[in-house]
Design a protein around this motif. Sequence first.
Motif, mmCIF file in Angstrom:
data_model
loop_
_atom_site.group_PDB
_atom_site.id
_atom_site.type_symbol
_atom_site.label_atom_id
_atom_site.label_comp_id
_atom_site.label_asym_id
_atom_site.label_seq_id
_atom_site.Cartn_x
_atom_site.Cartn_y
_atom_site.Cartn_z
ATOM 1 N N LEU A 112 -21.339 -5.456 12.104
ATOM 2 C CA LEU A 112 -20.116 -6.137 11.621
ATOM 3 C C LEU A 112 -19.193 -5.028 10.992
ATOM 4 C CD1 LEU A 112 -22.078 -8.854 9.495
ATOM 5 C CD2 LEU A 112 -20.743 -8.800 11.546
ATOM 6 N N GLY A 113 -19.120 -3.751 11.281
ATOM 7 C CA GLY A 113 -18.348 -2.662 11.042
ATOM 8 C C GLY A 113 -19.049 -1.458 10.107
ATOM 9 N N LEU A 114 -18.389 -0.474 9.908
ATOM 10 C CA LEU A 114 -18.732 0.879 9.142
ATOM 11 C C LEU A 114 -19.073 0.342 7.650
ATOM 12 C CD1 LEU A 114 -19.274 3.721 8.803
ATOM 13 C CD2 LEU A 114 -16.876 3.962 8.383
ATOM 14 N N GLY A 115 -18.254 -0.388 6.872
ATOM 15 C CA GLY A 115 -18.678 -1.033 5.775
ATOM 16 C C GLY A 115 -19.812 -1.638 5.564
ATOM 17 N N HIS A 116 -19.813 -2.376 6.275
ATOM 18 C CA HIS A 116 -21.156 -3.093 6.431
ATOM 19 C C HIS A 116 -22.524 -2.322 6.634
ATOM 20 C CE1 HIS A 116 -24.332 -6.173 8.295
ATOM 21 N NE2 HIS A 116 -24.234 -6.568 7.267
ATOM 22 N N LYS A 122 -27.913 0.272 0.527
ATOM 23 C CA LYS A 122 -27.756 -0.205 -0.800
ATOM 24 C C LYS A 122 -28.984 0.166 -1.291
ATOM 25 C CE LYS A 122 -26.814 -3.452 -4.233
ATOM 26 N NZ LYS A 122 -26.461 -4.913 -4.450
ATOM 27 N N TYR A 123 -30.071 -0.543 -0.941
ATOM 28 C CA TYR A 123 -31.627 -0.291 -1.663
ATOM 29 C C TYR A 123 -32.016 0.939 -1.337
ATOM 30 C CZ TYR A 123 -30.564 -5.040 -2.676
ATOM 31 O OH TYR A 123 -30.120 -6.267 -3.052
ATOM 32 N N HIS A 124 -31.798 1.739 -0.396
ATOM 33 C CA HIS A 124 -32.549 3.176 -0.383
ATOM 34 C C HIS A 124 -31.788 3.999 -1.286
ATOM 35 C CE1 HIS A 124 -34.548 6.275 1.816
ATOM 36 N NE2 HIS A 124 -33.448 7.097 1.690
ATOM 37 N N VAL A 125 -30.492 3.899 -1.447
ATOM 38 C CA VAL A 125 -29.631 4.762 -2.121
ATOM 39 C C VAL A 125 -29.910 4.561 -3.643
ATOM 40 C CG1 VAL A 125 -27.321 5.614 -2.750
ATOM 41 C CG2 VAL A 125 -28.255 5.306 -0.318
ATOM 42 N N GLY A 126 -29.724 3.458 -3.855
ATOM 43 C CA GLY A 126 -30.060 3.070 -5.488
ATOM 44 C C GLY A 126 -28.556 3.666 -6.188
ATOM 45 N N ASN A 127 -28.748 3.672 -7.549
ATOM 46 C CA ASN A 127 -27.727 4.173 -8.248
ATOM 47 C C ASN A 127 -27.257 5.549 -8.456
ATOM 48 O OD1 ASN A 127 -25.597 3.003 -9.993
ATOM 49 N ND2 ASN A 127 -26.679 3.398 -12.007
ATOM 50 N N GLU A 128 -27.118 6.098 -7.350
ATOM 51 C CA GLU A 128 -26.708 7.496 -7.307
ATOM 52 C C GLU A 128 -25.435 7.918 -6.426
ATOM 53 O OE1 GLU A 128 -29.949 9.788 -5.618
ATOM 54 O OE2 GLU A 128 -31.353 8.476 -6.783
ATOM 55 N N PRO A 129 -25.053 8.997 -6.343
ATOM 56 C CA PRO A 129 -23.775 9.368 -5.553
ATOM 57 C C PRO A 129 -24.556 9.901 -4.236
ATOM 58 C CG PRO A 129 -24.106 11.061 -6.884
ATOM 59 C CD PRO A 129 -24.863 10.107 -7.415
ATOM 60 N N PHE A 130 -24.039 9.381 -3.024
ATOM 61 C CA PHE A 130 -24.420 9.736 -1.748
ATOM 62 C C PHE A 130 -23.416 10.192 -0.873
ATOM 63 C CE2 PHE A 130 -23.205 5.915 0.838
ATOM 64 C CZ PHE A 130 -22.562 5.302 -0.619
ATOM 65 N N ALA A 131 -24.141 10.786 0.271
ATOM 66 C CA ALA A 131 -23.177 11.245 1.251
ATOM 67 C C ALA A 131 -23.135 10.471 2.447
ATOM 68 C CB ALA A 131 -23.524 12.609 1.743
ATOM 69 N N VAL A 132 -22.053 10.335 3.253
ATOM 70 C CA VAL A 132 -22.205 9.638 4.513
ATOM 71 C C VAL A 132 -21.590 10.861 5.708
ATOM 72 C CG1 VAL A 132 -21.115 8.035 5.812
ATOM 73 C CG2 VAL A 132 -21.636 7.653 3.695
ATOM 74 N N ILE A 133 -22.137 10.836 6.711
ATOM 75 C CA ILE A 133 -21.736 11.335 7.724
ATOM 76 C C ILE A 133 -21.591 10.641 9.184
ATOM 77 C CG2 ILE A 133 -22.345 13.587 9.713
ATOM 78 C CD1 ILE A 133 -23.531 15.073 7.515
ATOM 79 N N LEU A 134 -20.477 10.429 9.909
ATOM 80 C CA LEU A 134 -20.212 9.836 10.967
ATOM 81 C C LEU A 134 -20.628 10.708 12.153
ATOM 82 C CD1 LEU A 134 -17.286 8.011 10.306
ATOM 83 C CD2 LEU A 134 -19.419 7.092 9.717
ATOM 84 N N ILE A 217 -19.565 1.818 -5.036
ATOM 85 C CA ILE A 217 -18.871 1.305 -3.674
ATOM 86 C C ILE A 217 -19.745 0.147 -3.105
ATOM 87 C CG2 ILE A 217 -20.392 2.591 -2.016
ATOM 88 C CD1 ILE A 217 -16.574 2.151 -1.724
ATOM 89 N N PHE A 218 -20.966 0.034 -3.443
ATOM 90 C CA PHE A 218 -21.741 -1.005 -2.541
ATOM 91 C C PHE A 218 -21.253 -2.360 -3.456
ATOM 92 C CE2 PHE A 218 -24.996 2.468 -2.644
ATOM 93 C CZ PHE A 218 -25.138 2.611 -1.115
ATOM 94 N N GLU A 219 -21.307 -2.600 -4.615
ATOM 95 C CA GLU A 219 -20.639 -3.728 -5.225
ATOM 96 C C GLU A 219 -19.360 -4.148 -4.527
ATOM 97 O OE1 GLU A 219 -19.556 -3.469 -9.290
ATOM 98 O OE2 GLU A 219 -18.206 -5.098 -8.838
ATOM 99 N N ILE A 220 -18.469 -3.272 -4.398
ATOM 100 C CA ILE A 220 -17.295 -3.672 -3.675
ATOM 101 C C ILE A 220 -17.278 -4.099 -2.328
ATOM 102 C CG2 ILE A 220 -15.063 -2.661 -2.934
ATOM 103 C CD1 ILE A 220 -15.007 -0.758 -5.592
ATOM 104 N N LEU A 221 -18.389 -3.319 -1.481
ATOM 105 C CA LEU A 221 -18.626 -3.596 -0.165
ATOM 106 C C LEU A 221 -19.046 -4.862 0.054
ATOM 107 C CD1 LEU A 221 -20.010 -0.282 1.146
ATOM 108 C CD2 LEU A 221 -18.037 -1.584 2.085
ATOM 109 N N GLU A 222 -19.718 -5.513 -1.043
ATOM 110 C CA GLU A 222 -20.371 -7.024 -0.942
ATOM 111 C C GLU A 222 -19.236 -7.842 -1.112
ATOM 112 O OE1 GLU A 222 -24.843 -6.410 -2.863
ATOM 113 O OE2 GLU A 222 -23.201 -6.429 -4.168
#
Length: 314
Positions: A112-116, A122-134, A217-222
Amino acid sequence: MTPIAGQVKKLVIPAAGFGTRFLPATKAQPKEMLPIVDTPTIQFAVEEAVKSGIEDILIITGKDKRAIEDYFDRSPELEALLARKGQDSLLRVVQEVSNLANVHYVRQGEPLGLGHAILCAKYHVGNEPFAVILADDVVKSEVPCLSQLGEVYRRTGASVLAVQRVPHQETRRYGIIDPESAGERLYRVKDMVEKPAPELAPSDLGVIGRYILTPDIFEILENTQPGVGGEIQLTDALRLLNRRRSIHALEFEGRRYDTGDKLGYLQATVDYALAREDLGAGFEAYLVEVLERRAAQNQLPDQNQRAAKGRTGP
Ligand code: G1P
Protein backbone atom coordinates in the motif's frame (compact mmCIF):
# COMPACT_ATOMS: atom_id res chain seq x y z
CA MET A 1 32.53 11.17 13.20
CA THR A 2 30.98 9.36 16.16
CA PRO A 3 28.33 6.71 15.63
CA ILE A 4 24.71 7.73 16.08
CA ALA A 5 23.90 4.76 18.33
CA GLY A 6 22.56 5.86 21.69
CA GLN A 7 20.22 8.32 20.02
CA VAL A 8 19.04 6.34 17.01
CA LYS A 9 19.16 2.61 17.69
CA LYS A 10 16.93 1.13 15.02
CA LEU A 11 16.88 1.04 11.25
CA VAL A 12 13.86 0.19 9.10
CA ILE A 13 14.37 -1.11 5.55
CA PRO A 14 11.15 -1.31 3.52
CA ALA A 15 11.59 -4.25 1.15
CA ALA A 16 8.11 -5.37 0.21
CA GLY A 17 7.90 -3.77 -3.25
CA PHE A 18 7.60 -5.81 -6.43
CA GLY A 19 10.62 -4.32 -8.19
CA THR A 20 8.70 -3.83 -11.42
CA ARG A 21 11.45 -1.60 -12.84
CA PHE A 22 13.69 -4.65 -12.96
CA LEU A 23 11.39 -7.25 -14.50
CA PRO A 24 11.81 -9.99 -15.57
CA ALA A 25 14.76 -10.53 -13.15
CA THR A 26 12.51 -9.71 -10.19
CA LYS A 27 9.71 -12.05 -11.23
CA ALA A 28 11.02 -14.82 -8.97
CA GLN A 29 13.54 -13.12 -6.68
CA PRO A 30 13.49 -10.03 -4.46
CA LYS A 31 14.99 -6.95 -6.13
CA GLU A 32 16.92 -6.37 -2.90
CA MET A 33 18.90 -9.55 -3.60
CA LEU A 34 20.23 -8.37 -6.99
CA PRO A 35 24.00 -8.15 -6.50
CA ILE A 36 26.39 -5.29 -7.09
CA VAL A 37 29.35 -7.50 -8.13
CA ASP A 38 28.76 -10.19 -5.46
CA THR A 39 26.93 -8.33 -2.70
CA PRO A 40 23.12 -8.04 -2.61
CA THR A 41 22.00 -4.38 -2.61
CA ILE A 42 20.24 -4.84 0.75
CA GLN A 43 23.57 -5.75 2.36
CA PHE A 44 24.91 -2.27 1.49
CA ALA A 45 22.03 -0.83 3.54
CA VAL A 46 22.75 -3.10 6.51
CA GLU A 47 26.49 -2.36 6.35
CA GLU A 48 25.86 1.41 6.20
CA ALA A 49 23.72 1.15 9.34
CA VAL A 50 26.31 -0.95 11.17
CA LYS A 51 29.06 1.54 10.24
CA SER A 52 26.79 4.28 11.62
CA GLY A 53 26.43 2.41 14.92
CA ILE A 54 22.98 0.85 14.40
CA GLU A 55 22.66 -2.91 14.81
CA ASP A 56 18.93 -3.39 15.32
CA ILE A 57 17.46 -3.71 11.87
CA LEU A 58 13.86 -4.29 10.89
CA ILE A 59 13.17 -5.34 7.33
CA ILE A 60 9.61 -4.89 6.09
CA THR A 61 9.11 -7.84 3.77
CA GLY A 62 6.20 -9.21 1.80
CA LYS A 63 5.18 -12.12 -0.33
CA ASP A 64 8.05 -13.86 -2.19
CA LYS A 65 10.79 -12.23 -0.08
CA ARG A 66 11.98 -15.30 1.82
CA ALA A 67 15.38 -15.18 0.14
CA ILE A 68 16.17 -12.07 2.23
CA GLU A 69 15.50 -13.93 5.50
CA ASP A 70 17.52 -16.92 4.35
CA TYR A 71 20.37 -14.63 3.36
CA PHE A 72 20.84 -13.02 6.79
CA ASP A 73 20.25 -16.33 8.62
CA ARG A 74 22.91 -18.94 9.44
CA SER A 75 23.41 -21.63 6.81
CA PRO A 76 24.72 -24.71 8.69
CA GLU A 77 24.86 -27.04 5.66
CA LEU A 78 26.78 -24.57 3.52
CA GLU A 79 29.11 -23.70 6.40
CA ALA A 80 29.82 -27.42 7.05
CA LEU A 81 30.53 -27.99 3.37
CA LEU A 82 32.95 -25.05 3.13
CA ALA A 83 34.68 -26.17 6.37
CA ARG A 84 35.03 -29.74 5.03
CA LYS A 85 36.57 -28.45 1.81
CA GLY A 86 38.95 -26.16 3.71
CA GLN A 87 37.52 -23.04 1.97
CA ASP A 88 38.12 -20.90 5.03
CA SER A 89 37.94 -17.45 3.48
CA LEU A 90 34.56 -18.22 1.85
CA LEU A 91 33.37 -19.70 5.15
CA ARG A 92 34.26 -16.42 6.89
CA VAL A 93 32.41 -14.38 4.23
CA VAL A 94 29.29 -16.52 4.66
CA GLN A 95 29.43 -16.34 8.47
CA GLU A 96 30.04 -12.60 8.47
CA VAL A 97 26.78 -11.99 6.61
CA SER A 98 24.72 -13.70 9.31
CA ASN A 99 26.66 -11.97 12.10
CA LEU A 100 26.39 -8.46 10.65
CA ALA A 101 23.48 -7.24 12.77
CA ASN A 102 20.31 -8.27 14.59
CA VAL A 103 17.84 -8.50 11.76
CA HIS A 104 14.09 -8.70 12.42
CA TYR A 105 11.21 -9.02 9.98
CA VAL A 106 7.63 -7.79 9.72
CA ARG A 107 5.44 -8.54 6.74
CA GLN A 108 3.48 -5.88 4.94
CA GLY A 109 0.33 -7.77 3.94
CA GLU A 110 -0.51 -5.56 0.98
CA PRO A 111 1.75 -3.21 -1.02
CA LEU A 112 0.00 0.00 0.00
CA GLY A 113 3.00 2.31 -0.36
CA LEU A 114 6.15 3.48 1.41
CA GLY A 115 4.21 5.28 4.16
CA HIS A 116 2.26 2.12 4.93
CA ALA A 117 5.47 0.05 4.96
CA ILE A 118 7.00 2.42 7.55
CA LEU A 119 3.81 2.20 9.62
CA CYS A 120 4.35 -1.58 9.82
CA ALA A 121 7.47 -0.78 11.92
CA LYS A 122 5.47 0.98 14.64
CA TYR A 123 5.49 -1.76 17.27
CA HIS A 124 9.11 -2.72 16.76
CA VAL A 125 10.35 0.87 16.89
CA GLY A 126 8.18 2.12 19.78
CA ASN A 127 8.61 5.67 21.01
CA GLU A 128 12.14 6.32 19.73
CA PRO A 129 13.68 8.12 16.78
CA PHE A 130 14.62 5.71 14.02
CA ALA A 131 16.41 5.59 10.70
CA VAL A 132 15.09 4.46 7.31
CA ILE A 133 17.13 3.30 4.34
CA LEU A 134 15.56 2.56 0.95
CA ALA A 135 17.85 -0.20 -0.25
CA ASP A 136 17.57 0.81 -3.94
CA ASP A 137 19.56 3.93 -3.14
CA VAL A 138 23.15 2.85 -2.62
CA VAL A 139 25.41 5.67 -1.42
CA LYS A 140 29.19 5.53 -1.81
CA SER A 141 30.77 8.02 0.57
CA GLU A 142 33.65 8.46 2.95
CA VAL A 143 31.35 9.05 5.94
CA PRO A 144 28.23 6.83 5.79
CA CYS A 145 25.24 8.88 4.64
CA LEU A 146 23.28 7.79 7.72
CA SER A 147 26.06 9.07 10.01
CA GLN A 148 25.91 12.41 8.22
CA LEU A 149 22.18 12.62 8.93
CA GLY A 150 22.81 11.42 12.50
CA GLU A 151 25.11 14.39 13.07
CA VAL A 152 22.28 16.76 12.10
CA TYR A 153 19.81 14.85 14.29
CA ARG A 154 22.17 15.13 17.24
CA ARG A 155 22.31 18.92 16.81
CA THR A 156 18.64 19.56 16.05
CA GLY A 157 16.61 16.69 17.55
CA ALA A 158 14.42 17.01 14.44
CA SER A 159 13.63 14.58 11.63
CA VAL A 160 16.26 14.74 8.88
CA LEU A 161 16.06 13.79 5.20
CA ALA A 162 18.91 13.24 2.76
CA VAL A 163 18.58 15.33 -0.39
CA GLN A 164 20.55 15.86 -3.57
CA ARG A 165 20.19 18.09 -6.60
CA VAL A 166 18.35 16.19 -9.32
CA PRO A 167 17.98 17.10 -13.01
CA HIS A 168 15.01 19.49 -13.32
CA GLN A 169 13.25 17.26 -15.87
CA GLU A 170 13.41 14.31 -13.40
CA THR A 171 11.54 15.84 -10.43
CA ARG A 172 8.68 13.41 -11.13
CA ARG A 173 10.85 10.60 -9.73
CA TYR A 174 11.37 12.14 -6.27
CA GLY A 175 9.93 13.79 -3.22
CA ILE A 176 11.00 17.42 -3.74
CA ILE A 177 11.52 19.89 -0.89
CA ASP A 178 10.86 23.59 -0.69
CA PRO A 179 14.07 24.58 1.10
CA GLU A 180 15.16 27.41 3.37
CA SER A 181 18.90 27.60 3.97
CA ALA A 182 19.87 26.64 7.52
CA GLY A 183 23.65 26.26 7.22
CA GLU A 184 26.23 24.64 4.98
CA ARG A 185 24.42 22.04 2.84
CA LEU A 186 21.62 22.14 5.41
CA TYR A 187 18.03 23.25 4.86
CA ARG A 188 14.90 23.66 6.88
CA VAL A 189 12.05 22.09 4.94
CA LYS A 190 9.33 24.68 4.34
CA ASP A 191 7.17 22.17 2.48
CA MET A 192 7.57 19.14 0.26
CA VAL A 193 5.72 17.42 -2.56
CA GLU A 194 5.81 13.86 -3.85
CA LYS A 195 6.86 13.41 -7.48
CA PRO A 196 5.83 16.82 -8.89
CA ALA A 197 5.94 17.72 -12.58
CA PRO A 198 9.02 19.91 -13.26
CA GLU A 199 6.90 23.06 -13.65
CA LEU A 200 5.34 22.47 -10.21
CA ALA A 201 8.53 21.47 -8.35
CA PRO A 202 9.44 23.94 -5.58
CA SER A 203 13.20 23.25 -6.13
CA ASP A 204 15.59 20.71 -7.63
CA LEU A 205 16.40 19.17 -4.24
CA GLY A 206 15.13 15.59 -4.32
CA VAL A 207 14.81 13.30 -1.31
CA ILE A 208 16.89 10.14 -1.60
CA GLY A 209 16.36 7.02 0.46
CA ARG A 210 17.82 8.04 3.85
CA TYR A 211 15.71 9.44 6.69
CA ILE A 212 15.92 9.87 10.45
CA LEU A 213 12.39 10.19 11.77
CA THR A 214 10.84 11.05 15.10
CA PRO A 215 8.21 8.51 16.27
CA ASP A 216 5.28 10.93 16.03
CA ILE A 217 5.32 10.10 12.30
CA PHE A 218 3.46 6.83 13.11
CA GLU A 219 0.34 8.52 14.43
CA ILE A 220 0.29 10.74 11.35
CA LEU A 221 0.80 7.78 8.99
CA GLU A 222 -2.18 6.04 10.61
CA ASN A 223 -4.35 8.88 9.37
CA THR A 224 -2.70 9.53 6.01
CA GLN A 225 -4.92 8.96 3.00
CA PRO A 226 -3.58 7.44 -0.24
CA GLY A 227 -1.82 10.05 -2.40
CA VAL A 228 0.16 9.88 -5.65
CA GLY A 229 -0.28 6.47 -7.35
CA GLY A 230 -3.04 5.55 -4.87
CA GLU A 231 -0.37 4.73 -2.25
CA ILE A 232 0.08 5.95 1.32
CA GLN A 233 3.02 8.27 0.82
CA LEU A 234 5.68 8.99 3.44
CA THR A 235 6.08 12.45 1.87
CA ASP A 236 2.43 13.32 2.64
CA ALA A 237 2.88 12.29 6.29
CA LEU A 238 6.12 14.29 6.50
CA ARG A 239 4.28 17.40 5.27
CA LEU A 240 1.90 17.08 8.21
CA LEU A 241 4.73 16.36 10.67
CA ASN A 242 6.44 19.49 9.38
CA ARG A 243 3.49 21.60 10.51
CA ARG A 244 4.01 20.38 14.09
CA ARG A 245 7.80 20.60 14.27
CA SER A 246 10.55 21.43 11.86
CA ILE A 247 12.16 18.93 9.53
CA HIS A 248 15.68 19.37 8.19
CA ALA A 249 17.24 18.21 4.94
CA LEU A 250 20.95 17.62 4.38
CA GLU A 251 22.64 17.73 1.00
CA PHE A 252 24.87 14.80 1.92
CA GLU A 253 28.40 14.22 0.67
CA GLY A 254 28.77 11.13 -1.48
CA ARG A 255 27.57 9.55 -4.68
CA ARG A 256 24.14 7.98 -4.85
CA TYR A 257 23.22 5.21 -7.27
CA ASP A 258 19.60 4.39 -8.01
CA THR A 259 20.15 0.64 -8.31
CA GLY A 260 16.42 0.09 -8.93
CA ASP A 261 16.98 1.71 -12.32
CA LYS A 262 18.84 -0.31 -14.97
CA LEU A 263 21.34 2.42 -15.85
CA GLY A 264 21.94 3.28 -12.19
CA TYR A 265 22.47 -0.41 -11.45
CA LEU A 266 25.08 -0.68 -14.21
CA GLN A 267 26.86 2.48 -13.00
CA ALA A 268 27.05 1.10 -9.46
CA THR A 269 28.33 -2.24 -10.75
CA VAL A 270 31.10 -0.58 -12.77
CA ASP A 271 32.22 1.77 -9.97
CA TYR A 272 32.16 -0.89 -7.25
CA ALA A 273 33.94 -3.43 -9.47
CA LEU A 274 36.66 -0.87 -10.34
CA ALA A 275 37.17 -0.17 -6.62
CA ARG A 276 37.66 -3.86 -5.77
CA GLU A 277 41.22 -4.95 -5.01
CA ASP A 278 40.67 -8.41 -6.45
CA LEU A 279 38.90 -7.30 -9.65
CA GLY A 280 39.61 -3.61 -10.29
CA ALA A 281 42.75 -3.86 -12.46
CA GLY A 282 41.47 -6.71 -14.65
CA PHE A 283 38.08 -5.08 -15.06
CA GLU A 284 39.59 -1.70 -15.96
CA ALA A 285 41.81 -3.31 -18.59
CA TYR A 286 38.71 -4.96 -20.06
CA LEU A 287 36.74 -1.68 -20.09
CA VAL A 288 39.62 0.10 -21.86
CA GLU A 289 39.74 -2.70 -24.43
CA VAL A 290 35.98 -2.46 -25.01
CA LEU A 291 36.09 1.32 -25.42
CA GLU A 292 39.05 1.16 -27.79
CA ARG A 293 37.32 -1.51 -29.86
CA ARG A 294 34.16 0.60 -30.06
CA ALA A 295 36.10 3.74 -30.96
CA ALA A 296 37.86 1.82 -33.75
CA GLN A 297 34.51 0.49 -35.03
CA ASN A 298 33.00 3.99 -34.98
CA GLN A 299 35.88 5.29 -37.06
CA LEU A 300 35.49 2.59 -39.67
CA PRO A 301 32.45 4.02 -41.52
CA ASP A 302 34.30 7.33 -41.76
CA GLN A 303 37.34 5.71 -43.26
CA ASN A 304 35.18 3.71 -45.66
CA GLN A 305 33.39 6.88 -46.70
CA ARG A 306 36.65 8.68 -47.30
CA ALA A 307 37.96 5.73 -49.26
CA ALA A 308 34.75 5.65 -51.31
CA LYS A 309 34.96 9.41 -51.99
CA GLY A 310 38.58 8.94 -53.01
CA ARG A 311 37.54 6.38 -55.64
CA THR A 312 34.65 8.36 -57.13
CA GLY A 313 36.10 11.86 -56.73
CA PRO A 314 37.47 13.94 -59.59
C1 G1P B 1 10.53 7.03 -2.76
C2 G1P B 1 9.93 8.26 -2.07
C3 G1P B 1 10.42 9.55 -2.73
C4 G1P B 1 11.95 9.55 -2.75
C5 G1P B 1 12.49 8.29 -3.44
C6 G1P B 1 14.00 8.19 -3.32
O1 G1P B 1 9.98 6.92 -4.06
O2 G1P B 1 8.51 8.17 -2.13
O3 G1P B 1 9.95 10.66 -2.02
O4 G1P B 1 12.41 10.72 -3.41
O5 G1P B 1 11.94 7.10 -2.82
O6 G1P B 1 14.53 7.09 -4.00
P1 G1P B 1 10.12 5.57 -4.94
O7 G1P B 1 11.46 5.67 -5.63
O8 G1P B 1 10.02 4.43 -3.98
O9 G1P B 1 8.99 5.63 -5.90
